[in-house]
Design an enzyme around this catalytic site. Structure first.
Site: not given
Length: 596
Positions: A154, A294, A425, A577
């Site tokens: 991402a 971060a 799943r 995903a």
């Protein structure tokens, strides 16, 4: 007289022993710290042997090089580069292992120790010594247009699109390598009407994929977000293939929850997606800061997110964003405390339940966002991957028949099936847990041959055989005996399974992967459930903007991937995903660059 002779002999022996244990001689016959030369050492790594060559002069470790290994590409790269360099720089074995690649780091160190032992070096002294002072890099305050937190699929997708839109972009990654969970995955991307479906004449549509994602997630996701993923997934796959350079297999993956085969898979799996993304990003001017954590999102007086506080060891700095920040830090599957806090479905998700996740996936982005008022949704929905290696907790490559369309069966200690092996799943995980948590997957040589498994996964088969979690034998009775399974029931179970397949009346309602298995040799794997995906996270809208607890857009803050909680509902459908992280990563990047 005898006493004098004995005393003289003793003195001579002591002198001789002292000479033998003195410092090694160098090639010119003088004494030095090491015996000069090049030495080889080997140790067991994550996926097989790791071999190193150590070059010594009389007084110095001149070079350490990993010459052979089978470690995971991307994840092991930092350890393979950094551990040898640190040993040479510090002249010591007392060096830090690489976070997220501990097994590889340990294997390199053990192999170097073996080589130095062969050279007659004092390994214990090298382990305890501090060596030379290490070079440190100063962490400085900097400013960019867009700051992306997390270098997984991402984050890299967002960074590339933000840069393409004209922004100056930095990616902050706390690990010493890029990839996040994506690099550990098979990177299968569900996308309707893709090029392989067209070649094979498979009818599909974005509407059908959206319906199956929505229903598979219990209808609790934000439907508009599901539609965006389904409508843009194929364009995302084509972007990865044509623009980024990801190379795909020539077959489709068919995971549980899909009515048709619709997922494309990179030839090199997760690394086959991450490595091209990294190369493209850096090649087009995106800066990637590794080993940088971060710590806190920064807002200005209006509430806009304008940067992030970061750290490297004991150093801290502020990385400012002229336009916006993108959260792409992943979920919290590796954070036992968080998953126990939010879990409402499973009996326990404590440390006894392993995870398939990277150790980096601990929810820190979710926590940072919540502290400044971001709304969290679906946090209680945590997915278990049904069948994983009991030792590592990670899914098997050699369990490929469960998603390939070839088929296998799951059995319990009684030798009986208990679930549809290609169901969703959560259904499979519940079935396995009901058997006490440890079950077995079985397929035969014909299935393995059709998928070329023994060649493709030769190292994994060898490692799993050695670890005792895999076995192969000519008869079902033999594999049953090996694991203490009821052999008579197992034979009967396989006969009944084959009969159901032939008559299209599987007792567990299986309608895909309908292949018979009648002849050996037989393959059997042990399996347990593991935490795989956390469906909850920060709430976002169609523009990938983060929303606060009142439903308002939080200016300057975007998010994409598993850090968000808006897309998958209560159960993520397999292979969706990667579609999600790529689609919303691209959206977040474009919109982050356009923000003012």
């Amino acid at each position: 007289m005898k006493k004098i002779v004995k005393l003289m002999l003793s003195v001579m022996m002591i002198a001789s022993m002292a000479a033998c244990s003195s410092a090694p001689k160098n090639d010119q016959g003088g004494e030095g710290k090491f015996k000069a030369g090049t030495y080889t050492g080997t140790a067991q790594g994550n996926n097989g042997d790791v071999t190193v060559e150590v070059t010594l002069s009389a007084d110095k470790i001149e070079k350490v090089e990993v010459t052979e290994h089978k470690e995971s590409a991307g994840i092991s790269d930092a350890a393979i580069a950094d551990i040898p360099a640190s040993i040479v720089e510090s002249q010591s074995l007392n060096v830090d292992t690489v976070s997220g690649a501990t097994h590889t780091s340990d294997a390199i160190l053990d192999a170097v120790k073996a080589a130095l032992t062969e050279a007659g070096a004092d390994v214990e002294a090298l382990m305890s010594g501090e060596g030379a002072a290490k070079t440190t890099v100063t962490l400085e305050d900097k400013t960019y247009d867009v700051v992306v937190l997390g270098a997984g699929g991402a984050g890299l997708s967002a960074a590339i699109e933000a840069q393409a839109a004209g922004a100056n972009v930095v990616v902050i990654e706390k690990m010493p390598y890029v990839g996040g969970n994506t690099i550990l995955s098979y990177a299968e991307l569900a996308c309707p009407n893709n090029w392989l479906q067209e070649e094979q004449g498979i009818e599909d549509s974005p509407e059908l994929m959206a319906k199956e994602m929505w229903e598979g997630g219990g209808k609790v996701a934000k439907k508009e977000m599901v539609d965006i993923v389904a409508n843009n997934a194929t364009a995302a796959a084509e972007w990865l293939r044509d623009e980024i350079g990801v190379k795909y297999q020539d077959y489709l993956v068919w995971e549980g929850g899909h009515s048709v085969a619709r997922a494309v898979e990179p030839i090199d799996l997760g690394p086959g997606m991450i490595n091209p993304l990294k190369e493209y990003a850096e090649g087009h001017g995106v800066e990637i800061m590794l080993n940088t954590k971060a710590e806190e999102l920064i807002q200005d007086e209006t509430g806009k997110v304008v940067g992030v506080k970061v750290s490297q060891g004991d150093q801290t700095a502020t990385i400012s964003a002229n336009r916006s920040v993108v959260l792409a830090t992943g979920g919290f599957g590796a954070n036992v405390e968080m998953r126990e806090h939010y879990n409402t479905r499973w009996e326990t998700l404590d440390e006894s339940v392993k995870t398939t996740n990277s150790p980096a996936i601990v929810g820190d982005g979710i926590v940072m966002a919540e502290k400044i008022g971001a709304n969290l949704i679906n946090m209680e929905h945590i997915q278990l991957y049904p069948f994983n290696n009991p030792i590592t907790g990670v899914f098997y490559g050699i369990e490929a028949p469960s998603w390939s369309g070839e088929g296998l069966i799951y059995v319990n200690k009684d030798g009986k099936r208990f679930v549809n092996e290609v169901a969703m799943r959560d259904v499979r995980a519940e079935g396995i847990l009901a058997q006490g948590g440890l079950v077995y997957a079985i397929y035969n040589q014909e299935v393995a041959d059709r998928l070329n498994l023994e060649e493709k996964f030769a190292d994994e088969y060898a490692r799993c055989l050695e670890d005792g979690v895999f076995f192969k034998a000519d008869t079902l009775e033999e594999v049953a005996e090996h694991y203490g399974i009821n052999a008579e029931n197992l034979v009967e179970t396989m006969d009944k399974y084959n009969e159901g397949i032939e008559n299209n009346t599987d007792e567990f309602g299986r309608t895909t992967s309908m292949v018979t298995m009648k002849e050996g040799p037989w393959f059997i794997l042990e399996g347990v459930v593991s935490v795989h995906h956390t469906m909850g996270g920060v709430e976002i809208n169609e523009n990938a903007e983060v929303l606060d607890t009142k439903g308002n857009v939080m200016p300057g803050l975007f998010a994409a991937g598993e850090v968000t909680g808006s897309v998958h509902g209560n159960n993520r459908v397999g292979t969706c995903a990667i579609a999600d992280i790529t689609v919303f990563g691209r959206i977040a990047g474009r919109n982050a660059a356009a923000a003012e």
